[in-house]
Every structure is written in structure tokens, then in C-alpha cells.
Design a protein around this motif. Structure first.
Motif, mmCIF file in Angstrom:
data_model
loop_
_atom_site.group_PDB
_atom_site.id
_atom_site.type_symbol
_atom_site.label_atom_id
_atom_site.label_comp_id
_atom_site.label_asym_id
_atom_site.label_seq_id
_atom_site.Cartn_x
_atom_site.Cartn_y
_atom_site.Cartn_z
ATOM 1 N N GLY A 291 0.814 -1.212 0.000
ATOM 2 C CA GLY A 291 0.000 0.000 0.000
ATOM 3 C C GLY A 291 0.843 1.255 0.000
ATOM 4 N N ALA A 292 2.033 1.207 -0.568
ATOM 5 C CA ALA A 292 2.985 2.305 -0.434
ATOM 6 C C ALA A 292 2.484 3.562 -1.106
ATOM 7 C CB ALA A 292 4.324 1.896 -1.040
ATOM 8 N N GLY A 293 2.971 4.708 -0.593
ATOM 9 C CA GLY A 293 2.594 5.976 -1.186
ATOM 10 C C GLY A 293 3.151 6.103 -2.588
ATOM 11 N N LYS A 294 2.415 6.827 -3.441
ATOM 12 C CA LYS A 294 2.837 7.056 -4.824
ATOM 13 C C LYS A 294 2.973 8.553 -5.003
ATOM 14 C CE LYS A 294 -0.782 4.672 -6.043
ATOM 15 N NZ LYS A 294 -1.132 3.891 -4.876
ATOM 16 N N THR A 481 -2.881 24.180 -6.999
ATOM 17 C CA THR A 481 -3.317 23.736 -8.324
ATOM 18 C C THR A 481 -4.377 22.639 -8.297
ATOM 19 O OG1 THR A 481 -1.614 22.025 -8.447
ATOM 20 C CG2 THR A 481 -1.011 24.233 -9.192
ATOM 21 N N GLY A 482 -4.509 21.952 -7.168
ATOM 22 C CA GLY A 482 -5.426 20.832 -7.102
ATOM 23 C C GLY A 482 -4.892 19.564 -7.733
ATOM 24 N N ARG A 483 -3.622 19.541 -8.088
ATOM 25 C CA ARG A 483 -3.043 18.341 -8.702
ATOM 26 C C ARG A 483 -2.529 17.387 -7.619
ATOM 27 N NH1 ARG A 483 -5.790 17.679 -12.352
ATOM 28 N NH2 ARG A 483 -7.020 19.038 -11.035
ATOM 29 N N MET A 484 -2.654 16.091 -7.911
ATOM 30 C CA MET A 484 -2.259 15.086 -6.951
ATOM 31 C C MET A 484 -0.742 14.990 -6.835
ATOM 32 S SD MET A 484 -3.038 11.025 -6.830
ATOM 33 C CE MET A 484 -1.498 10.623 -7.635
ATOM 34 N N ARG A 485 -0.272 14.867 -5.610
ATOM 35 C CA ARG A 485 1.158 14.690 -5.376
ATOM 36 C C ARG A 485 1.494 13.265 -4.950
ATOM 37 N NH1 ARG A 485 3.524 19.701 -3.803
ATOM 38 N NH2 ARG A 485 5.106 18.582 -2.627
ATOM 39 N N TRP A 486 0.656 12.675 -4.093
ATOM 40 C CA TRP A 486 0.847 11.267 -3.763
ATOM 41 C C TRP A 486 -0.442 10.687 -3.192
ATOM 42 C CZ3 TRP A 486 -0.239 10.259 1.279
ATOM 43 C CH2 TRP A 486 0.082 11.205 2.240
#
Length: 822
Positions: A291-294, A481-486
Motif C-alpha cells: 500500500g505504499a505511497g505514490k 493547483t489541485g493536482r495530486m502529489r501522492w
């Protein structure tokens, strides 16, 4: 024969009545015990039932041997109860109390038998064993009040932050990171017992069957801000509880009315900068190892999303209260007057249904607090679970705090939509939602979202790749920005309604070389995940563990699930037949039969079909939206949890089959998705007693350095609980249901109020000992808060009391109660 001839009809009638009642109790024990043995269960109930029937027959025949038979039965019951339940009060209660009382009843019937030395001996034997049994049960009571307390107090850390003289409560969790820690010590372990009611305010909210008051008030300066389940906002004087103003959006109550709090923005303060990044968002890749962070590979570059200061003598709405309504409206009010901010949206309102497509009344709105970060207001949404497929989108949006203009949108199913969808389209429907409260880190410019799962909760073969990748996760977005980081997923292919309900907690977590900026995520599973909040990488070891398989036709399960193996697991010990409970041996037997009839293979037992499955923890937790608290002075993570299993069964639905175009990207394309309806209920006995032995709600303190439980105590008493929905009035610490959370202070005190009994509780952070309890007009469901008044310098502890969770018979109210030292 002479004694038989002299016996009168009253004695004979009493022997028939008394003996008949005893046999009547024994018959279902005998029959049910036989069924339990057939299910490979305990033989005790069959044997005890047979002995009771024999005792009853002997009493009817007025034979002295009835006393000997039941004395032996009761002695065997005592030995069996201690062997199976140990010397603990709650396991012993259903095993011993009713049998001992029945023994006293039989003592009243034995005198109908002919007088003899053997009758006297039988009477003495039964009396002795009955009193021994009751004495054993009574001797176990004192241990209840010491259960789980720390034998040695948790000590202060050398680097503990100092207490301060004044403190506001400006966020739902007091600070942006949701730690629920107030750095004030005016109220402390030594004087908390002197707390008295300072003032009480009533909101005037009428009870409604769909309402529950889960509000945690907000406090800034000399004002306290309260919201009701129908979104009425009220400003109160922080010292007197006097109403300053109220705003009623005039929305009609639906079937699910909630308001957990309001947001606050201060435009009078100097420029407030929030770091951010324009890094592009990676697409979710579904399950990863452990389940590691991405995360994006590039290092974020700071940008500024700043608030411009307004002059002190500027226009209205320089300070704003931000809230939502149960009909999906976002609004801004002047914090001084309660008037709507005219420049915000249309007449102070923003329609959150824009871009969502068709919404049935009450199927989409916001239950949790809008997150105000810099000049952004970030909102997710709640959807009505398990009613239909392709429900309203789980999109998360940010709006400008001054104008209400949409700044960005994060559509989990279409990363090309960054604001409103193109003409004729909607945000992606049926995606996981963010119904709980995010946390944010202004320095990193990240907001952390706890996500739900795509509906329906217990069937998932139709889910898209986006739903599979983001459900039951923690997702970090760039607030600029609302963009996903992880993203980090806590459950793969969630079929148990194990969405992430708790607000993430941002703390400095001890690691080998010092401390690391951490995100602590509590879950319904009782698992506690600790992540590096910069990258989503686990700071404590997470492993993938093989879990049970086997589902209904057309469904599938994940082979493994992530477990946080270096942090304690709270309240999820494996169920056994011996842990089945009930108010009496009869309903305990019923619970044992329910347990043996159901499918249970531990964690992640798949939802059942014709044979129901047992889900434990249930979908209320473990830990829920009440979240936890963190005491940095002692390094203690303090959490509350619920311990109630559920029975889950899937039934084929008459609703339309899924549209294949909605399922083309699912992980197993060969399966045709068939709609099922879930029937999930608390696991209760026939008299509505819990089938799992107490405690049913706990408060737990965990040392984050040693990663061990320091203390663990039942939260709440049996005072407002009894079979058949009645109240026992007994102040025994049973540990009750309640999903509101704790708060903690520099004074070494943890406060919590979400129990079925009507009290605000104060616990010693060092040991878990109850230091004080304050009587409330009715029980509370939400999380309390505390602050120091800037006018008087007095510290208050405030809770909203609207009624206990989940009980239609529990008294309701509309109270806001403040306590202070006298």
C-alpha cells in the motif's frame, strides 16, 4: 407418606408453578444447546438445559433432590464461567448472574418438598453455591475501574512545548494538522475536578429523526460559532453564551442532517503565504506493494497563493465564517454580523451542484467542515450510500474565499477536468468521495484528503480504475493547483465500507535519526498508518498480508491487504464463540448460535450471500470521523474506537444491471457486474443486547516513540443502556458506542463526550484514570473543544449535547454547554 398427605394445595400449586418455570427456562437452553453442538459449539448449554429441566421436574414432584441437582449445576456453571471468561466482570455477568438469581428462586420453591434432613442439606448447599456465585461476580466489579490504566504514569518529554496563556480554537481539529491539542494548562490534572457549568445555550433546533448534532464549535477571540444539523449558524459570546447573531439558510431537514463545524477566514491579518506546486498529477495505478505511497518524482517548487491584507477599517466580511448546507450550498457570512457576504457567489451563496449532473434530493451534500487554507475553500461531499450506481461525483473543489469563484477541481476519474466540466458533461460519477475533514500543511502547500469508496459499499466488480486506485486512501493534493502529489491506499478493492473517516493528523514523529514530518491516519480497521507527509512513504513498516477469499458470483477480492505492523492495532482482536455475549444465558446462547451459523474467517471475511458473514470491525469502526488527539508533551497519540461486529448478507437486487460502458476499465473485464443489495446489521441478541462482550467503546493512549499502548480504558458507563432499549442506571464502565473524538491539553487532561450516557469525561493523560465527569442535559455525539477567553483569561471546555449516536429512543436536545473552574 405422612408429610405428603399433609401437604396443602397452595404448596402443590407453588411447586407446579415454580418447577414449571424452571423447566421452561431449561427447555430452550437444552434445544438451543443441541443446535450449538451440531454447529460444533460449546456443550455447556445442552448439559445445563438438561439439568434445569430435571430440576424443574423434581420441583414439580416436590423432591428434595432438586436442590442438589441445581447446586451441582450452578457450581459447574461457576467453574465453566471462570474457565471460559476469566475473572473479569463483563464476561462473567451473563454466565453467572441469571443462574445465581435462579438459584435463589429455587430456594423459595424447595420448602414445598417434604421436610427432612436431606431437604435441609440441599437447601444449604444451594444457598451456599448461589451466594458464592454472586460473591464471585461482585468481587470482579472493582477491577472494572482499574481496567487498562497505566501502572506507571507516562512522563513528560524533555522537548515538550511550553503551555501558553491564551488559545483560540480556529479549526475543526484546533490546528490545520488536526492534532486536537490545546497548549493551555489553566485546567489541569490537579484541578479539573473543580469544573462547573459556566453557561448553557439552547439553539432552538427541533428534533428530527434524520438529524444528529455532531458539531464541534469554532472559537475566535470573544466569539464562539456553532452550527446545527440544518446549518443554522449562531455566534455566541465566549464568556456568557449570549447569542450575538444567527443565520438561518432555511433548508428543510432531509433523512440525513449533519453539520460538524464551520470554517474561518481572517482577511485583516498580514499576508499569509501558502507554499504550492504546479507539478502534474500522476494517474492512480491501483494497488502497490504494501500500500505504499505514490508520488511525483520531481521535487516540488514553492509558489505563492497569498492572501492580501485588508485595512482595519475596510468593508464588511473582512473576517468570514464559511459553511455549507444540506442542500449543497456553500456560503460565507460576516463573522461580526452574520450577514451574507454579498460579493461571494450569488447573494453570498455558491451552488455546489454545478457540474454534478442529476442529483436526487438529499443524495449529495457536505457533512464535514469546509477547509479554509490560504485564500482557498476546499470542499468534498457526502453521497447517499448503497442506493444506486453512478451516484454523484466525488470531485473535490477549491473556491476563492472572497468571490466564491471556482479555482480548481480534482475529478478522480478525469484529470483533464480542472475546473467545470465541458458543456454537456459532468464530473465523473460513481467515484470515491471525500466526506470527512482534510488536514493541510501550509509549509508544504499540501492538503491531505481521506477518501471513501465508490458506491455501493459492499459490491465492487463494476468499479473503474480510478475508483480502485483512490478508494479508502489518503491523497495529497497541491493546494495551489489541485493536482495530486501522492496517494496511499489503506484497503484494496474495499467491500466492507472501510472508507477513511478520520481527519489525518500531522505531527512530528520520532524516527531513528530524530523526527520526521508525519501524517498519522486512523482507520475503521483499527490499523494506524504513519506516513511521511511529504511523499506518502510509510514511516512505520507496512506489509501486505494474505486475507480470506471467496465471494458471490461476479465479484472478486484482493488477495492481500496492507497492515501497519509496527503500530498497535486497536480493538480488533479475533472473535471467538467464547466472546459472544448477551444479557442472560439465553440470549448469549442465541448470539453463539448466530456466530456459529455465520461465516467468519477474521479480518476481511468477504460479504456473505445465503450464509451471512461477520464483519469486525463493523463499518462504524474502529476509529471514525471523531479522529484522535496528540499530546506532544508526553508523545501520546490518544484515540477512541468502536467495537461492534456486523452481520452482512448480499441479496440479488431487482435494480437494473450495470451499463457495460461504465465497466470497461474494471480490473477483471471478463466478469459481468450484477447489482446486489447489502443487508448489514449490528450483531445483537434477541433482546437487543450486543453479541460481543464489553467493552464496546474504548479510549487508548499510544506512545509514539515506543509504539506501544500505554493505557486503554472503557469510555462510558452502562447508565443509559439495558436490554430492549431500556436504561439500567448502573454506573458500571461498560465502554459505549460513540464516534465523536477526544481532545487533549497541556494540562495533562483528555476530554471526550461521545458516550451513550450524558457526561463530559476528563481523563488523566498519564494513566487513563477518570479525573472528572460533568453531567450533560442529554448525551453528546460530537467532539468537544476548549479555549481561553481573551476578555477574562478564563479557560472553558465546551461540548454540544444533542443526543447519543444511533439510538432512536435516546433523549434529544439542542444544548451547548460550557464548563470552567469555579
Amino acid at each position: 407418606m405422612a408429610a405428603e398427605k399433609t401437604a396443602g394445595w397452595p404448596a402443590r400449586i407453588w411447586a407446579w408453578v415454580g418447577g414449571g418455570l424452571v423447566a421452561l427456562v431449561g427447555a430452550p437452553l437444552f434445544l438451543g444447546g443441541g443446535l450449538l453442538i451440531w454447529k460444533d459449539g460449546s456443550p455447556y448449554y445442552l448439559l445445563a438445559g438438561a439439568a434445569l429441566v430435571a430440576t424443574g421436574v423434581l420441583l414439580i414432584r416436590r423432591h428434595f433432590a432438586a436442590g442438589f441437582v441445581y447446586a451441582a449445576t450452578l457450581l459447574a456453571t461457576l467453574i465453566w464461567g471462570l474457565w471460559e471468561g476469566g475473572f473479569e466482570f463483563w464476561p462473567l455477568l451473563p454466565r453467572l448472574l441469571a443462574p445465581a438469581v435462579l438459584g435463589l428462586f429455587i430456594l423459595l420453591v424447595i420448602p414445598t418438598t417434604p421436610k427432612s434432613r436431606l431437604r435441609t442439606q440441599a437447601t444449604l448447599a444451594l444457598a451456599a453455591v448461589s451466594l458464592l456465585t454472586l460473591g464471585t461476580l461482585g468481587a470482579a466489579i472493582p477491577a472494572l475501574y482499574r481496567w487498562g490504566q497505566a501502572p506507571a504514569p507516562a512522563s513528560l518529554r524533555g522537548a515538550a512545548p511550553p503551555a501558553v496563556a491564551a488559545s483560540d480554537w480556529r479549526y475543526y481539529g484546533r490546528d490545520p494538522g488536526g492534532a486536537r491539542y490545546a497548549p493551555v494548562d489553566q485546567i489541569n490534572r490537579e484541578n479539573v475536578e473543580n469544573l462547573k457549568v459556566a453557561w448553557t445555550f439552547r439553539t432552538g433546533e427541533k428534533p428530527h429523526k434524520g438529524s444528529q448534532d455532531q458539531n464541534t464549535p469554532l472559537q475566535v477571540g470573544d466569539s464562539l460559532y456553532v452550527c446545527t444539523p440544518t446549518n443554522v449558524i449562531i455566534a455566541l459570546d465566549a464568556d456568557t453564551g449570549r447569542e450575538k447573531w444567527r443565520h438561518d439558510p432555511k433548508v428543510k431537514p432531509f433523512f440525513w442532517n449533519r453539520c460538524r463545524g464551520v470554517g474561518y477566514w481572517d482577511g485583516t491579518q498580514p499576508k499569509v503565504a501558502v507554499a504550492g506546486s504546479a507539478a502534474s498529477a500522476p494517474k492512480p495505478a491501483g494497488k502497490t506493494a504494501a500500500g505504499a505511497g505514490k508520488a511525483t518524482p520531481s521535487t516540488p517548487k514553492p509558489a505563492q497563493a497569498a492572501l492580501a491584507a485588508e485595512p482595519a477599517d475596510g468593508p464588511p466580511c473582512r473576517r468570514r465564517i464559511i459553511s455549507t448546507t444540506i442542500n449543497a450550498q456553500l456560503f460565507a457570512l460576516d463573522a461580526e454580523t452574520g450577514r451574507r457576504c454579498a460579493g461571494f457567489g450569488k447573494d453570498g451563496m455558491v451552488d455546489l451542484a454545478a457540474g454534478m449532473g442529476p442529483i436526487k434530493r438529499g443524495f449529495y451534500f457536505q457533512t464535514s467542515v469546509p477547509t479554509v487554507i490560504g485564500d482557498r475553500i476546499v470542499v468534498g461531499g457526502w453521497v447517499m450510500d448503497n442506493q444506486e450506481l453512478a451516484e454523484p461525483s466525488g470531485v473535490v473543489r477549491a473556491f476563492d474565499v472572497r468571490t466564491g469563484e471556482l479555482v480548481w477541481a480534482w475529478d478522480l476519474g478525469n484529470d483533464e477536468i480542472t475546473k467545470l466540466p465541458p458543456e454537456g458533461q459532468t464530473y465523473t460519477r460513481g467515484t470515491p468521495n471525500v466526506w470527512s475533514t482534510p488536514a493541510f500543511d501550509p509549509d508544504l502547500g499540501l492538503i491531505y484528503l481521506p477518501t471513501g469508496n465508490a458506491t455501493p459499499d459492499y459490491w465492487g466488480s463494476h468499479r473503474s480504475l480510478a475508483a480502485e486506485g483512490y478508494s479508502s486512501s489518503v491523497v495529497a493534493l497541491d493546494v495551489a493547483t489541485g493536482r495530486m502529489r501522492w496517494t496511499f491506499q489503506t484497503v484494496h478493492h474495499d467491500l466492507w465500507d472501510y472508507d477513511v473517516p478520520s481527519q489525518p493528523m500531522l505531527i512530528d514523529f520520532p524516527v531513528k535519526d530524530g523526527t520526521a514530518p508525519a501524517l498519522v491516519q486512523l482507520t475503521k480497521r483499527g490499523q494506524i498508518f504513519v506516513l511521511d507527509r511529504r511523499t506518502g512513504t510509510p514511516l512505520t513498516r507496512v506489509v501486505e498480508v494474505t486475507v480470506p477469499s471467496g465471494t458471490q458470483p461476479g465479484e472478486w477480492t484482493s488477495r492481500t491487504q496492507p497492515y501497519s505492523v509496527e503500530m498497535p492495532t486497536v480493538g480488533v482482536e479475533r472473535l471467538t464463540e467464547a466472546k459472544m455475549w448477551g444479557a442472560t444465558p439465553l440470549d448469549q446462547l442465541a448470539c453463539r448460535i448466530i456466530f456459529k451459523r455465520a461465516r467468519y474467517e477474521g479480518d476481511f471475511t468477504p460479504p456473505g450471500g445465503k450464509t451471512p458473514s461477520i464483519q469486525f470491525p463493523g463499518n462504524a469502526g474502529g476509529m471514525n470521523w471523531g479522529s484522535g488527539a496528540y499530546d506532544p508533551r508526553r508523545g501520546l497519540l490518544i484515540v477512541s474506537d468502536v467495537r461492534m461486529p456486523q452481520l452482512v448478507a448480499l441479496k440479488r437486487s431487482a435494480k437494473a444491471l450495470l451499463n457495460p460502458t461504465q465497466t470497461k476499465d474494471r480490473p477483471k473485464p471478463s466478469l459481468k457486474a450484477v447489482a446486489y443489495e447489502a443487508d448489514n446489521n449490528w450483531m445483537l441478541s434477541p433482546v437487543f443486547a450486543p453479541c460481543l462482550q464489553p467493552p464496546h467503546g474504548m479510549l487508548t493512549a499510544i506512545d509514539v516513540k515506543s509504539r506501544q499502548i500505554v493505557w486503554q480504558v472503557p469510555a462510558g458507563t452502562a447508565e443509559a443502556q439495558a436490554p430492549l432499549g431500556l436504561e439500567s442506571g448502573l454506573p458500571l464502565p461498560i465502554g459505549t458506542l460513540g464516534i465523536g473524538g477526544p481532545i487533549t491539553t497541556a494540562g495533562g487532561v483528555t476530554f471526550r463526550a461521545a458516550t451513550t450516557d450524558p457526561y463530559l469525561w476528563a481523563y488523566d493523560n498519564a494513566t487513563g484514570k477518570v479525573l472528572w465527569r460533568g453531567k450533560l442535559p442529554v448525551a453528546a455525539s460530537g467532539t468537544p473543544m476548549t479555549y481561553v477567553s481573551p476578555k477574562t483569561g478564563k479557560q472553558y471546555v465546551v461540548t454540544v449535547a444533542g443526543g447519543a449516536m444511533g439510538s432512536p429512543l435516546a433523549p434529544k436536545g439542542d444544548y451547548v454547554v460550557a464548563y470552567a473552574l469555579k
